[in-house]
Design a protein around this motif. Sequence first.
Motif, mmCIF file in Angstrom:
data_model
loop_
_atom_site.group_PDB
_atom_site.id
_atom_site.type_symbol
_atom_site.label_atom_id
_atom_site.label_comp_id
_atom_site.label_asym_id
_atom_site.label_seq_id
_atom_site.Cartn_x
_atom_site.Cartn_y
_atom_site.Cartn_z
ATOM 1 N N LEU A 243 15.323 13.951 -7.499
ATOM 2 C CA LEU A 243 15.218 14.134 -8.956
ATOM 3 C C LEU A 243 13.750 14.146 -9.392
ATOM 4 N N GLY A 244 12.845 14.178 -8.423
ATOM 5 C CA GLY A 244 11.423 14.292 -8.735
ATOM 6 C C GLY A 244 10.761 12.961 -9.032
ATOM 7 N N ILE A 245 11.410 11.866 -8.615
ATOM 8 C CA ILE A 245 10.815 10.537 -8.842
ATOM 9 C C ILE A 245 10.587 9.884 -7.483
ATOM 10 N N GLN A 246 9.400 9.320 -7.302
ATOM 11 C CA GLN A 246 9.101 8.693 -6.011
ATOM 12 C C GLN A 246 9.996 7.491 -5.783
ATOM 13 N N ALA A 247 10.485 7.369 -4.561
ATOM 14 C CA ALA A 247 11.301 6.200 -4.226
ATOM 15 C C ALA A 247 11.078 5.843 -2.770
ATOM 16 N N GLN A 248 11.029 4.535 -2.498
ATOM 17 C CA GLN A 248 10.888 4.068 -1.116
ATOM 18 C C GLN A 248 11.917 2.980 -0.879
ATOM 19 N N GLY B 86 15.609 -5.932 4.040
ATOM 20 C CA GLY B 86 15.363 -7.280 3.529
ATOM 21 C C GLY B 86 14.053 -7.834 4.076
ATOM 22 N N GLN B 87 13.826 -7.609 5.356
ATOM 23 C CA GLN B 87 12.591 -8.102 5.981
ATOM 24 C C GLN B 87 11.361 -7.460 5.331
ATOM 25 N N GLN B 88 11.402 -6.147 5.153
ATOM 26 C CA GLN B 88 10.260 -5.453 4.554
ATOM 27 C C GLN B 88 10.017 -5.910 3.117
ATOM 28 N N ALA B 89 11.102 -6.308 2.449
ATOM 29 C CA ALA B 89 10.966 -6.771 1.066
ATOM 30 C C ALA B 89 10.527 -8.228 0.995
ATOM 31 N N ARG C 183 5.146 -5.770 -0.554
ATOM 32 C CA ARG C 183 5.360 -4.321 -0.411
ATOM 33 C C ARG C 183 6.093 -3.747 -1.626
ATOM 34 N N ILE C 184 6.913 -4.570 -2.241
ATOM 35 C CA ILE C 184 7.617 -4.102 -3.442
ATOM 36 C C ILE C 184 6.596 -3.967 -4.588
ATOM 37 N N ARG C 185 5.695 -4.942 -4.675
ATOM 38 C CA ARG C 185 4.638 -4.864 -5.719
ATOM 39 C C ARG C 185 3.790 -3.616 -5.506
#
Length: 447
Positions: free
Chosen positions: A88-93, A97-100, A120-122
Amino acid sequence: MALIVQKYGGSSVADAASIKRVAKRIAESKRAGHDVVVVVSAMGDTTDELIDLANEVSPMPPSREMDILLTAGERISMSLLAMAIANLGIQAQSFTGQQAGVITDSAHGKARIIDVTPSRIRNAIAQDAVAIVAGFQGVTQYTNDVTTLGRGGSDTTAVALAAALMADVCEIYTDVDGVFTADPRIVPTARKIDRISYDEMLEMAASGAKVLVLRCVEYARRYDVPIHVRSSFSGRQGTLVTSAATAVDPTAPRSATGSGQHTDQQSDEQGEGAVEQPIISGVAHDRSEAKITVVGVPDVPGKAARIFEVVAGAGVNIDMIVQNVSAASTGLTDISFTLPATDGQVGIAALTAVQGDIGFESLQYDDTIGKLSLVGAGMRSHPGVSAKLFAALSTAGINIEMISTSEIRISVVTRADHLDDAVRAVHTAFELDSTEDEAVVYGGTGR
Ligand code: ADP
Ligand code: ASP
Ligand code: MG
């Protein structure tokens, strides 16, 4: 602009079309100028299906392997959702759970979150991307073993992240329009609750209202995270779960807390200009418990302590307890207690091992019980609530097997096949039925 954590449950992302629908909704929040962090559950009944699969290859799957298996479900939905949002043209990653940064203890299958370090979320937020986090999972602090938080645990992930990120609100999107006075799958005339306190929601969740998992409410209360439970299938306002004294505009920044939705009717005893709140918030039910009866226990000091030490030592949480009056002629008594049915075999095995030591006659196991709970902060100061509850059950011809109470809850155990009738009878007796539209259940299988 607010920072919003949105959690989408399994029924909201059950298939590709649902994932695209949810992606649109997330994109709308983002385009409205909010920072959005999303927590997602596994698609539909994936977790149940993975459990079934594990049980087909092993009667007692090792809990470490079980956790690795189950976390796969949320990996599928998080990556698909990130793809749909990017489309939809919006960046998303997406992040595991570990990465967060979700750190837990090592109790596989029911791990507790001990820390959340979401750097990483920040970073993703700083880059203007939507961060998608796999719910229900974390890793242990020192060994990085993958853990799960117990069934329904994505709710807890969402609230824990909202607390760590100091989000303005945690929105829990599900397949009903909010928290109702009873499960709308059983009581179509259940009424949506506009606002409920953490304390009442804790009792509802602890009593089986699975719309929010218990630990997420505990966490929200501890860190004062406002929760907005609502449907991902409609645009309706849902239920706000907050401390009794505050009212919150779910999308306004925290500084605006106390304005917005606050009205006298929503305020409570502690609020200014308070009017009386309803005596009863709702009726919850639970089919997940079983009952063990220890028959013929010598009625001397120390026996109950031994029984419950053994059960606790096996890692089993118990709920209700009843001890019969001892028969004078025999000096023996029976002790019954309820526990999660999933722990039934562990409980029986632990007690069987000490039968000679404690000296009881036998054990009985019954997993065809149901529990009904009536919850409401107003019952503290209103006599007659128990009497009315018991009268409603008796009129409906339903026998009560066990009773327990807290300050704001009364629970009774019935036969499992009488539970639905019991819930409807009590809901009506306490005049909770809505006279407006029937409650809508938008999706999900209720599994
Ligand atoms: P999700 O997949 O979104 O996490 P859940 O199945 O865990 O959804 O929780 C939503 C379900 O909770 C509803 O479909 C409903 O059947 C059930 N439920 C039980 N009690 C209540 C209640 N008091 N209010 C609303 N829903 C309830
Ligand atoms: N997928 C997990 C479950 O079904 C976690 C969740 O949905 O919250 O229990
Ligand atoms: Mg859930």
